[in-house]
Design a protein around this motif. Structure first.
Motif, short mmCIF file in Angstrom:
data_model
loop_
_atom_site.label_atom_id
_atom_site.label_comp_id
_atom_site.label_asym_id
_atom_site.label_seq_id
_atom_site.Cartn_x
_atom_site.Cartn_y
_atom_site.Cartn_z
N ASN A 1 -41.79 73.76 -1.27
CA ASN A 1 -40.34 73.84 -1.38
C ASN A 1 -39.70 72.46 -1.50
O ASN A 1 -38.71 72.27 -2.20
CB ASN A 1 -39.74 74.59 -0.19
N GLY A 2 -40.30 71.48 -0.79
CA GLY A 2 -39.83 70.10 -0.93
C GLY A 2 -40.05 69.58 -2.34
O GLY A 2 -39.20 68.90 -2.91
N PHE A 3 -41.20 69.94 -2.93
CA PHE A 3 -41.51 69.57 -4.31
C PHE A 3 -40.47 70.14 -5.27
O PHE A 3 -39.96 69.44 -6.14
CB PHE A 3 -42.91 70.07 -4.67
N LEU A 4 -40.14 71.41 -5.09
CA LEU A 4 -39.17 72.07 -5.97
C LEU A 4 -37.77 71.50 -5.78
O LEU A 4 -36.99 71.40 -6.73
CB LEU A 4 -39.16 73.58 -5.72
N GLN A 5 -37.43 71.10 -4.54
CA GLN A 5 -36.13 70.46 -4.29
C GLN A 5 -36.01 69.14 -5.05
O GLN A 5 -34.93 68.74 -5.47
CB GLN A 5 -35.93 70.20 -2.80
N GLY A 6 -37.16 68.48 -5.26
CA GLY A 6 -37.17 67.23 -6.01
C GLY A 6 -36.73 67.40 -7.45
O GLY A 6 -36.24 66.45 -8.08
N SER B 1 -37.71 70.50 11.65
CA SER B 1 -38.81 69.71 12.21
C SER B 1 -39.98 69.55 11.24
O SER B 1 -40.87 68.73 11.46
CB SER B 1 -39.31 70.34 13.52
N ASN B 2 -39.97 70.31 10.16
CA ASN B 2 -40.98 70.13 9.10
C ASN B 2 -40.51 69.14 8.03
O ASN B 2 -41.02 69.15 6.90
CB ASN B 2 -41.31 71.48 8.43
N TRP B 3 -39.56 68.28 8.37
CA TRP B 3 -38.94 67.38 7.40
C TRP B 3 -39.95 66.41 6.78
O TRP B 3 -39.85 66.07 5.60
CB TRP B 3 -37.78 66.60 8.04
N LEU B 4 -40.94 65.98 7.56
CA LEU B 4 -41.91 65.02 7.04
C LEU B 4 -42.82 65.64 5.97
O LEU B 4 -43.09 65.03 4.93
CB LEU B 4 -42.75 64.45 8.18
N ILE B 5 -43.26 66.88 6.23
CA ILE B 5 -44.10 67.59 5.25
C ILE B 5 -43.29 67.87 3.98
O ILE B 5 -43.76 67.66 2.86
CB ILE B 5 -44.64 68.92 5.83
N ALA B 6 -42.05 68.34 4.18
CA ALA B 6 -41.18 68.64 3.03
C ALA B 6 -40.88 67.38 2.23
O ALA B 6 -40.84 67.41 1.00
CB ALA B 6 -39.88 69.28 3.52
N SER B 7 -40.69 66.27 2.93
CA SER B 7 -40.36 65.02 2.24
C SER B 7 -41.52 64.52 1.39
O SER B 7 -41.32 63.92 0.33
CB SER B 7 -39.94 63.92 3.23
N SER B 8 -42.76 64.81 1.81
CA SER B 8 -43.92 64.40 1.00
C SER B 8 -43.93 65.12 -0.35
O SER B 8 -44.22 64.52 -1.39
CB SER B 8 -45.23 64.64 1.76
N GLY B 9 -43.58 66.42 -0.35
CA GLY B 9 -43.46 67.16 -1.61
C GLY B 9 -42.31 66.64 -2.45
O GLY B 9 -42.43 66.49 -3.67
N PHE B 10 -41.19 66.34 -1.79
CA PHE B 10 -40.00 65.82 -2.46
C PHE B 10 -40.30 64.48 -3.14
O PHE B 10 -39.87 64.23 -4.26
CB PHE B 10 -38.88 65.66 -1.44
N LEU B 11 -41.07 63.63 -2.46
CA LEU B 11 -41.39 62.31 -3.00
C LEU B 11 -42.31 62.40 -4.21
O LEU B 11 -42.24 61.56 -5.11
CB LEU B 11 -42.02 61.43 -1.92
N PHE C 1 -29.21 65.88 -2.16
CA PHE C 1 -30.36 66.79 -2.02
C PHE C 1 -31.33 66.40 -0.91
O PHE C 1 -31.85 67.28 -0.23
CB PHE C 1 -31.07 66.96 -3.36
N PRO C 2 -31.59 65.10 -0.68
CA PRO C 2 -32.44 64.76 0.46
C PRO C 2 -31.85 65.19 1.80
O PRO C 2 -32.56 65.68 2.68
CB PRO C 2 -32.56 63.23 0.36
#
Length: 455
Positions: free
Chosen positions: A194-199, A40-50, A30-31
Protein backbone atom coordinates in the motif's frame (compact mmCIF):
# COMPACT_ATOMS: atom_id res chain seq x y z
CA UNK A 1 41.82 11.69 -24.63
CA UNK A 2 40.91 12.58 -21.06
CA UNK A 3 37.27 11.84 -20.15
CA UNK A 4 35.45 14.85 -18.72
CA UNK A 5 34.04 14.32 -15.22
CA UNK A 6 31.81 16.62 -13.21
CA UNK A 7 33.24 18.33 -10.14
CA UNK A 8 31.57 17.93 -6.74
CA UNK A 9 30.14 21.45 -7.09
CA UNK A 10 28.68 20.67 -10.54
CA UNK A 11 27.17 17.41 -9.24
CA UNK A 12 25.52 19.35 -6.42
CA UNK A 13 24.08 21.86 -8.91
CA UNK A 14 22.53 19.04 -10.96
CA UNK A 15 21.31 17.37 -7.75
CA UNK A 16 19.66 20.64 -6.74
CA UNK A 17 18.01 20.85 -10.18
CA UNK A 18 16.63 17.31 -9.80
CA UNK A 19 15.36 18.06 -6.29
CA UNK A 20 13.70 21.29 -7.41
CA UNK A 21 11.97 19.65 -10.37
CA UNK A 22 10.59 16.69 -8.43
CA UNK A 23 9.64 18.30 -5.12
CA UNK A 24 6.13 19.72 -5.44
CA UNK A 25 2.59 19.60 -4.15
CA UNK A 26 2.17 15.83 -3.87
CA UNK A 27 5.50 15.49 -2.09
CA UNK A 28 4.06 17.47 0.82
CA UNK A 29 0.68 15.88 1.41
CA UNK A 30 0.88 12.19 0.50
CA UNK A 31 3.72 11.23 2.88
CA UNK A 32 1.86 12.85 5.79
CA UNK A 33 -1.36 11.05 4.87
CA UNK A 34 0.52 7.77 4.47
CA UNK A 35 1.87 8.16 8.01
CA UNK A 36 -1.66 8.60 9.34
CA UNK A 37 -2.91 5.55 7.41
CA UNK A 38 0.02 3.30 8.36
CA UNK A 39 0.26 4.30 12.03
CA UNK A 40 2.82 2.16 13.84
CA UNK A 41 3.56 0.39 10.55
CA UNK A 42 4.86 3.70 9.14
CA UNK A 43 8.41 2.42 8.64
CA UNK A 44 7.32 -0.61 6.57
CA UNK A 45 4.91 1.55 4.56
CA UNK A 46 7.59 4.18 3.99
CA UNK A 47 9.95 1.58 2.49
CA UNK A 48 7.33 0.80 -0.19
CA UNK A 49 6.69 4.51 -0.70
CA UNK A 50 10.41 5.18 -1.20
CA UNK A 51 10.71 2.46 -3.85
CA UNK A 52 7.98 3.97 -6.07
CA UNK A 53 8.47 7.61 -5.04
CA UNK A 54 12.29 7.77 -4.94
CA UNK A 55 13.97 4.76 -6.60
CA UNK A 56 11.66 4.69 -9.63
CA UNK A 57 12.27 8.36 -10.63
CA UNK A 58 16.02 7.73 -10.40
CA UNK A 59 15.63 4.67 -12.65
CA UNK A 60 13.59 6.80 -15.08
CA UNK A 61 16.43 9.31 -15.39
CA UNK A 62 18.92 6.49 -16.02
CA UNK A 63 16.63 4.90 -18.63
CA UNK A 64 16.45 8.18 -20.59
CA UNK A 65 20.23 8.50 -20.40
CA UNK A 66 20.97 4.90 -21.45
CA UNK A 67 18.52 4.93 -24.38
CA UNK A 68 19.66 8.45 -25.43
CA UNK A 69 16.00 9.49 -25.54
CA UNK A 70 14.81 13.07 -25.89
CA UNK A 71 11.86 12.46 -23.59
CA UNK A 72 8.78 10.33 -23.11
CA UNK A 73 7.98 9.98 -26.81
CA UNK A 74 11.40 8.64 -27.76
CA UNK A 75 11.50 6.27 -24.80
CA UNK A 76 8.12 4.77 -25.78
CA UNK A 77 8.82 4.83 -29.54
CA UNK A 78 9.93 1.14 -29.78
CA UNK A 79 6.26 0.28 -29.13
CA UNK A 80 5.25 2.21 -32.25
CA UNK A 81 4.53 5.85 -33.11
CA UNK A 82 0.85 5.74 -32.19
CA UNK A 83 1.56 4.16 -28.81
CA UNK A 84 4.34 6.69 -28.10
CA UNK A 85 2.07 9.62 -28.97
CA UNK A 86 -0.86 8.31 -26.90
CA UNK A 87 1.44 7.58 -23.95
CA UNK A 88 2.95 11.09 -24.23
CA UNK A 89 -0.53 12.68 -24.25
CA UNK A 90 -1.74 10.61 -21.28
CA UNK A 91 1.35 11.33 -19.16
CA UNK A 92 1.34 15.06 -19.90
CA UNK A 93 -2.43 15.31 -19.39
CA UNK A 94 -1.97 13.64 -15.99
CA UNK A 95 0.98 15.83 -15.04
CA UNK A 96 -0.70 18.80 -16.68
CA UNK A 97 -4.27 20.11 -16.65
CA UNK A 98 -6.09 17.04 -15.33
CA UNK A 99 -4.39 16.26 -12.02
CA UNK A 100 -0.86 17.31 -11.01
CA UNK A 101 -1.00 20.96 -12.12
CA UNK A 102 -4.45 21.69 -10.55
CA UNK A 103 -3.10 20.07 -7.37
CA UNK A 104 -0.35 22.71 -7.16
CA UNK A 105 -3.07 25.27 -6.40
CA UNK A 106 -5.34 23.15 -4.19
CA UNK A 107 -2.56 21.92 -1.86
CA UNK A 108 -1.38 25.36 -0.60
CA UNK A 109 -5.02 26.49 -0.44
CA UNK A 110 -5.90 23.43 1.68
CA UNK A 111 -2.90 24.07 3.94
CA UNK A 112 -3.15 27.81 4.44
CA UNK A 113 -6.62 29.15 3.68
CA UNK A 114 -9.31 26.44 3.82
CA UNK A 115 -9.07 25.89 7.62
CA UNK A 116 -10.14 29.50 8.24
CA UNK A 117 -13.20 29.57 5.99
CA UNK A 118 -16.60 27.90 6.22
CA UNK A 119 -17.52 25.13 3.78
CA UNK A 120 -19.69 27.47 1.68
CA UNK A 121 -17.07 30.24 1.70
CA UNK A 122 -14.38 27.78 0.56
CA UNK A 123 -16.08 27.38 -2.82
CA UNK A 124 -15.57 31.06 -3.59
CA UNK A 125 -12.24 31.14 -1.77
CA UNK A 126 -10.76 28.37 -3.95
CA UNK A 127 -12.20 30.01 -7.09
CA UNK A 128 -10.52 33.35 -6.36
CA UNK A 129 -7.26 31.81 -5.10
CA UNK A 130 -6.86 29.43 -8.08
CA UNK A 131 -7.69 32.23 -10.57
CA UNK A 132 -4.90 34.41 -9.13
CA UNK A 133 -2.54 31.41 -8.83
CA UNK A 134 -2.82 30.29 -12.47
CA UNK A 135 -2.80 33.86 -13.80
CA UNK A 136 0.59 34.33 -12.12
CA UNK A 137 1.78 30.93 -13.38
CA UNK A 138 0.87 31.96 -16.93
CA UNK A 139 2.59 35.36 -16.63
CA UNK A 140 5.77 33.95 -15.06
CA UNK A 141 5.93 31.13 -17.62
CA UNK A 142 5.89 33.75 -20.38
CA UNK A 143 8.12 36.33 -18.76
CA UNK A 144 10.34 34.50 -16.33
CA UNK A 145 13.03 37.18 -15.84
CA UNK A 146 14.43 37.59 -12.35
CA UNK A 147 11.35 36.16 -10.62
CA UNK A 148 12.45 32.54 -11.21
CA UNK A 149 15.90 33.32 -9.78
CA UNK A 150 14.26 34.89 -6.73
CA UNK A 151 11.96 31.90 -6.24
CA UNK A 152 14.60 29.23 -6.91
CA UNK A 153 17.47 30.70 -4.89
CA UNK A 154 15.66 32.48 -2.04
CA UNK A 155 12.04 31.49 -1.47
CA UNK A 156 12.29 27.71 -2.04
CA UNK A 157 15.19 27.41 0.44
CA UNK A 158 13.11 29.45 2.92
CA UNK A 159 10.27 26.96 2.53
CA UNK A 160 12.64 24.05 3.21
CA UNK A 161 14.00 25.93 6.22
CA UNK A 162 10.45 26.27 7.60
CA UNK A 163 9.86 22.55 7.06
CA UNK A 164 13.12 21.81 8.87
CA UNK A 165 12.00 24.00 11.79
CA UNK A 166 8.72 22.02 12.05
CA UNK A 167 10.67 18.74 11.90
CA UNK A 168 13.07 19.95 14.59
CA UNK A 169 10.25 21.02 16.93
CA UNK A 170 8.47 17.72 16.27
CA UNK A 171 11.56 15.70 17.19
CA UNK A 172 12.17 17.77 20.35
CA UNK A 173 8.48 17.82 21.36
CA UNK A 174 6.83 14.92 19.49
CA UNK A 175 3.06 14.76 19.19
CA UNK A 176 3.26 11.14 20.35
CA UNK A 177 5.03 7.89 19.58
CA UNK A 178 4.91 6.64 16.02
CA UNK A 179 5.32 3.09 17.34
CA UNK A 180 2.00 3.16 19.20
CA UNK A 181 -0.13 4.96 16.58
CA UNK A 182 -3.34 3.26 15.37
CA UNK A 183 -3.14 1.33 12.10
CA UNK A 184 -5.91 1.43 9.49
CA UNK A 185 -7.20 -1.96 8.32
CA UNK A 186 -5.54 -1.93 4.88
CA UNK A 187 -2.11 -1.20 6.40
CA UNK A 188 -2.30 -3.86 9.11
CA UNK A 189 -1.29 -6.65 6.70
CA UNK A 190 -0.11 -5.00 3.48
CA UNK A 191 1.79 -1.92 4.63
CA UNK A 192 4.62 -2.25 2.06
CA UNK A 193 2.41 -2.78 -1.00
CA UNK A 194 0.00 0.00 0.00
CA UNK A 195 2.94 2.31 0.65
CA UNK A 196 4.25 1.47 -2.82
CA UNK A 197 0.89 2.33 -4.39
CA UNK A 198 0.71 5.60 -2.40
CA UNK A 199 4.00 6.53 -4.06
CA UNK A 200 2.15 6.66 -7.40
CA UNK A 201 0.31 9.74 -6.14
CA UNK A 202 3.51 11.83 -6.03
CA UNK A 203 3.66 11.28 -9.83
CA UNK A 204 7.46 11.60 -9.60
CA UNK A 205 8.01 8.48 -11.70
CA UNK A 206 6.05 10.13 -14.53
CA UNK A 207 7.57 13.55 -13.85
CA UNK A 208 11.10 12.13 -14.15
CA UNK A 209 10.18 10.86 -17.62
CA UNK A 210 8.90 14.31 -18.57
CA UNK A 211 11.76 16.32 -17.04
CA UNK A 212 14.51 13.78 -17.65
CA UNK A 213 15.74 15.29 -20.90
CA UNK A 214 16.16 18.68 -19.18
CA UNK A 215 18.45 17.07 -16.60
CA UNK A 216 20.41 15.08 -19.20
CA UNK A 217 20.86 18.27 -21.26
CA UNK A 218 22.10 20.14 -18.18
CA UNK A 219 24.70 17.40 -17.59
CA UNK A 220 25.86 17.52 -21.23
CA UNK A 221 26.22 21.31 -20.98
CA UNK A 222 28.88 20.70 -18.33
CA UNK A 223 31.01 19.20 -21.11
CA UNK A 224 30.17 15.55 -20.35
CA UNK A 225 29.37 13.96 -23.72
CA UNK A 226 30.06 10.22 -23.55
CA UNK A 227 26.93 8.16 -22.86
CA UNK A 228 28.57 6.12 -20.10
CA UNK A 229 29.80 9.23 -18.27
CA UNK A 230 26.41 10.93 -18.68
CA UNK A 231 24.77 7.85 -17.12
CA UNK A 232 27.27 7.81 -14.25
CA UNK A 233 26.73 11.52 -13.57
CA UNK A 234 22.95 11.06 -13.80
CA UNK A 235 23.13 8.26 -11.23
CA UNK A 236 25.44 10.25 -8.93
CA UNK A 237 23.55 13.55 -9.10
CA UNK A 238 20.19 11.77 -9.14
CA UNK A 239 21.08 9.87 -5.99
CA UNK A 240 22.08 13.08 -4.19
CA UNK A 241 19.00 15.04 -5.33
CA UNK A 242 16.49 12.27 -4.71
CA UNK A 243 18.10 11.40 -1.36
CA UNK A 244 17.06 14.87 -0.21
CA UNK A 245 13.47 14.12 -1.22
CA UNK A 246 13.66 10.73 0.57
CA UNK A 247 14.78 12.33 3.86
CA UNK A 248 11.87 14.78 3.73
CA UNK A 249 9.48 11.91 2.92
CA UNK A 250 10.59 9.92 5.97
CA UNK A 251 10.20 12.93 8.25
CA UNK A 252 6.72 13.72 6.86
CA UNK A 253 5.56 10.08 7.15
CA UNK A 254 6.77 9.96 10.76
CA UNK A 255 5.00 13.28 11.44
CA UNK A 256 1.78 11.84 10.05
CA UNK A 257 2.03 8.73 12.25
CA UNK A 258 2.73 10.72 15.44
CA UNK A 259 -0.06 13.22 14.66
CA UNK A 260 -2.68 10.53 15.34
CA UNK A 261 -2.11 11.10 19.06
CA UNK A 262 -3.36 14.68 18.69
CA UNK A 263 -5.53 14.77 15.55
CA UNK A 264 -8.04 12.49 13.83
CA UNK A 265 -7.35 10.73 10.53
CA UNK A 266 -7.90 13.48 7.93
CA UNK A 267 -9.30 13.24 4.40
CA UNK A 268 -5.94 14.33 2.98
CA UNK A 269 -2.42 15.22 4.10
CA UNK A 270 -2.91 18.95 3.48
CA UNK A 271 -5.34 19.17 6.40
CA UNK A 272 -2.96 17.27 8.71
CA UNK A 273 0.07 19.36 7.71
CA UNK A 274 -1.88 22.55 8.47
CA UNK A 275 -2.86 21.15 11.89
CA UNK A 276 0.74 20.19 12.71
CA UNK A 277 2.07 23.60 11.61
CA UNK A 278 -0.51 25.41 13.76
CA UNK A 279 0.31 23.18 16.74
CA UNK A 280 3.99 24.14 16.67
CA UNK A 281 4.06 27.64 15.17
CA UNK A 282 0.60 29.10 15.78
CA UNK A 283 -1.12 31.60 13.50
CA UNK A 284 2.15 33.20 12.36
CA UNK A 285 3.39 29.76 11.28
CA UNK A 286 0.16 29.21 9.35
CA UNK A 287 0.67 32.43 7.39
CA UNK A 288 4.33 31.69 6.64
CA UNK A 289 3.59 28.07 5.63
CA UNK A 290 0.71 29.14 3.37
CA UNK A 291 2.87 31.79 1.65
CA UNK A 292 5.91 29.59 1.12
CA UNK A 293 3.81 26.55 0.10
CA UNK A 294 2.09 28.73 -2.50
CA UNK A 295 5.44 29.83 -3.88
CA UNK A 296 7.05 26.39 -4.02
CA UNK A 297 3.91 24.91 -5.60
CA UNK A 298 3.87 27.77 -8.09
CA UNK A 299 7.40 26.88 -9.23
CA UNK A 300 6.26 23.26 -9.66
CA UNK A 301 3.28 24.46 -11.68
CA UNK A 302 5.54 26.55 -13.90
CA UNK A 303 7.79 23.56 -14.57
CA UNK A 304 4.77 21.40 -15.42
CA UNK A 305 3.03 23.87 -17.75
CA UNK A 306 6.27 24.74 -19.56
CA UNK A 307 7.17 21.05 -20.10
CA UNK A 308 3.61 20.35 -21.28
CA UNK A 309 3.55 23.28 -23.70
CA UNK A 310 7.04 22.62 -25.09
CA UNK A 311 6.39 18.91 -25.71
CA UNK A 312 2.99 19.47 -27.31
CA UNK A 313 4.25 22.35 -29.46
CA UNK A 314 7.08 20.06 -30.62
CA UNK A 315 4.58 17.36 -31.62
CA UNK A 316 1.95 19.77 -33.00
CA UNK A 317 4.01 22.71 -34.34
CA UNK A 318 1.02 24.41 -36.01
CA UNK A 319 -0.29 25.28 -32.54
CA UNK A 320 1.88 27.85 -30.75
CA UNK A 321 3.63 27.35 -27.41
CA UNK A 322 1.58 30.17 -25.86
CA UNK A 323 -1.69 28.62 -27.03
CA UNK A 324 -0.82 25.38 -25.26
CA UNK A 325 0.22 27.43 -22.22
CA UNK A 326 -3.19 29.16 -22.14
CA UNK A 327 -5.06 25.86 -22.60
CA UNK A 328 -3.08 24.22 -19.78
CA UNK A 329 -3.49 27.09 -17.31
CA UNK A 330 -7.20 27.48 -18.17
CA UNK A 331 -8.02 23.79 -17.76
CA UNK A 332 -5.89 23.54 -14.60
CA UNK A 333 -7.90 26.41 -13.11
CA UNK A 334 -11.19 24.63 -13.89
CA UNK A 335 -10.09 21.25 -12.52
CA UNK A 336 -8.55 22.85 -9.40
CA UNK A 337 -12.04 24.00 -8.43
CA UNK A 338 -13.20 20.39 -8.08
CA UNK A 339 -11.22 20.43 -4.82
CA UNK A 340 -8.23 18.39 -3.63
CA UNK A 341 -10.21 15.31 -2.54
CA UNK A 342 -11.94 14.99 -5.93
CA UNK A 343 -8.66 15.47 -7.81
CA UNK A 344 -7.05 12.68 -5.77
CA UNK A 345 -10.07 10.38 -6.19
CA UNK A 346 -10.10 10.70 -9.98
CA UNK A 347 -6.32 10.67 -10.46
CA UNK A 348 -5.91 7.32 -8.69
CA UNK A 349 -7.48 5.14 -11.46
CA UNK A 350 -5.40 6.89 -14.16
CA UNK A 351 -2.21 6.39 -12.14
CA UNK A 352 -3.05 2.71 -11.59
CA UNK A 353 -3.17 2.39 -15.39
CA UNK A 354 -0.18 4.55 -16.33
CA UNK A 355 2.33 3.54 -13.66
CA UNK A 356 2.62 -0.16 -14.67
CA UNK A 357 3.25 0.96 -18.26
CA UNK A 358 5.80 3.51 -17.07
CA UNK A 359 7.56 1.01 -14.79
CA UNK A 360 7.89 -1.63 -17.52
CA UNK A 361 9.06 1.06 -19.99
CA UNK A 362 11.73 2.24 -17.53
CA UNK A 363 12.94 -1.32 -16.88
CA UNK A 364 13.02 -2.05 -20.62
CA UNK A 365 15.03 1.13 -21.16
CA UNK A 366 17.56 0.10 -18.51
CA UNK A 367 17.88 -3.42 -19.94
CA UNK A 368 17.73 -2.39 -23.62
CA UNK A 369 21.52 -2.70 -24.26
CA UNK A 370 21.22 -6.41 -23.38
CA UNK A 371 18.67 -7.12 -26.12
CA UNK A 372 20.01 -4.46 -28.53
CA UNK A 373 16.89 -2.26 -28.19
CA UNK A 374 14.82 -4.93 -29.97
CA UNK A 375 11.30 -3.53 -30.56
CA UNK A 376 9.82 -7.02 -30.20
CA UNK A 377 10.82 -7.21 -26.50
CA UNK A 378 9.19 -3.83 -25.86
CA UNK A 379 6.00 -4.72 -27.71
CA UNK A 380 5.43 -8.13 -26.09
CA UNK A 381 6.12 -6.79 -22.56
CA UNK A 382 3.91 -3.75 -23.04
CA UNK A 383 1.07 -5.74 -24.63
CA UNK A 384 0.91 -8.15 -21.69
CA UNK A 385 1.17 -5.31 -19.15
CA UNK A 386 -1.67 -3.32 -20.75
CA UNK A 387 -4.34 -5.93 -19.97
CA UNK A 388 -4.04 -6.11 -16.16
CA UNK A 389 -3.18 -2.37 -15.97
CA UNK A 390 -6.59 -1.65 -17.50
CA UNK A 391 -8.28 -3.84 -14.88
CA UNK A 392 -6.26 -2.17 -12.10
CA UNK A 393 -7.65 1.15 -13.34
CA UNK A 394 -11.22 -0.18 -13.21
CA UNK A 395 -10.66 -1.47 -9.69
CA UNK A 396 -9.57 2.00 -8.51
CA UNK A 397 -12.59 3.89 -9.87
CA UNK A 398 -14.67 5.90 -7.35
CA UNK A 399 -17.38 3.99 -5.45
CA UNK A 400 -20.32 5.29 -7.54
CA UNK A 401 -18.82 3.62 -10.63
CA UNK A 402 -17.07 0.76 -8.89
CA UNK A 403 -20.31 -0.79 -7.63
CA UNK A 404 -21.98 -1.24 -11.04
CA UNK A 405 -22.94 -4.80 -12.03
CA UNK A 406 -20.82 -4.85 -15.21
CA UNK A 407 -17.74 -3.62 -13.40
CA UNK A 408 -18.16 -6.14 -10.60
CA UNK A 409 -18.34 -8.95 -13.19
CA UNK A 410 -15.12 -7.77 -14.85
CA UNK A 411 -13.35 -7.34 -11.51
CA UNK A 412 -14.50 -10.80 -10.40
CA UNK A 413 -12.81 -12.24 -13.51
CA UNK A 414 -9.58 -10.35 -12.76
CA UNK A 415 -9.69 -11.36 -9.10
CA UNK A 416 -9.85 -15.02 -10.12
CA UNK A 417 -7.24 -15.08 -12.89
CA UNK A 418 -4.75 -12.24 -12.17
CA UNK A 419 -2.23 -12.99 -9.37
CA UNK A 420 -1.82 -10.17 -6.80
CA UNK A 421 -4.77 -8.27 -8.28
CA UNK A 422 -6.31 -7.61 -4.86
CA UNK A 423 -3.05 -5.89 -3.81
CA UNK A 424 -3.05 -3.59 -6.84
CA UNK A 425 -0.28 -5.51 -8.61
CA UNK A 426 -2.24 -7.46 -11.21
CA UNK A 427 0.26 -6.24 -13.84
CA UNK A 428 3.34 -7.66 -12.12
CA UNK A 429 3.29 -11.31 -13.25
CA UNK A 430 2.05 -10.33 -16.71
CA UNK A 431 4.87 -7.79 -17.12
CA UNK A 432 7.52 -10.29 -15.97
CA UNK A 433 6.07 -12.99 -18.26
CA UNK A 434 6.06 -10.52 -21.16
CA UNK A 435 9.70 -9.58 -20.55
CA UNK A 436 10.80 -13.24 -20.38
CA UNK A 437 8.79 -14.14 -23.48
CA UNK A 438 10.18 -11.11 -25.33
CA UNK A 439 13.77 -12.01 -24.43
CA UNK A 440 13.21 -15.63 -25.60
CA UNK A 441 11.83 -14.36 -28.92
CA UNK A 442 14.82 -12.01 -29.24
CA UNK A 443 17.32 -14.85 -28.66
CA UNK A 444 15.54 -17.12 -31.16
CA UNK A 445 15.48 -14.30 -33.72
CA UNK A 446 19.23 -13.68 -33.29
CA UNK A 447 20.01 -17.39 -33.56
CA UNK A 448 17.90 -17.68 -36.72
CA UNK A 449 19.71 -14.72 -38.25
CA UNK A 450 23.13 -16.19 -37.36
CA UNK A 451 22.03 -19.55 -38.75
CA UNK A 452 21.05 -17.98 -42.07
CA UNK A 453 24.37 -16.10 -42.21
CA UNK A 454 26.37 -19.29 -41.53
CA UNK A 455 24.61 -21.01 -44.44
Amino acid sequence: MKIKKASIRQSMIIASLIFGMLFGAGNLIFPVHLGQLAGSNWLIASSGFLVSGVLLPLMALLAISITRSNGIYDLALPNGRYYALIFLILVHATLGPLFATPRTATVPYEIGIAPYLSKSANTWGLLIYSAIFFSLVYIFSNYEGKITTLIGKVLNPLFLLLLFLIFLLAFIHPLGSGNTAAITASYARHAFSNGFLQGYNTMDGLAALAFGITIITAIKELGIKKTRQVSIETAKSGFLGIAGVAIIYLALIWLGATSLHQFKLAANGGITLAQISHHYLGTAGDAILATLATITCMTSAMGLVIAFSQDFHRRFPKISYRTFLRINCGLSFLFANLGLDQIIAWSTPILMFLYPLAITLIILGLLSPIFKHDRLVYQITTALTLIPAFFDMLNALPANLHDSQLLQTLLGFAQQYFPFFSLGFGWLTFGIAGLILGLICHVLKVRKRLGLLSE
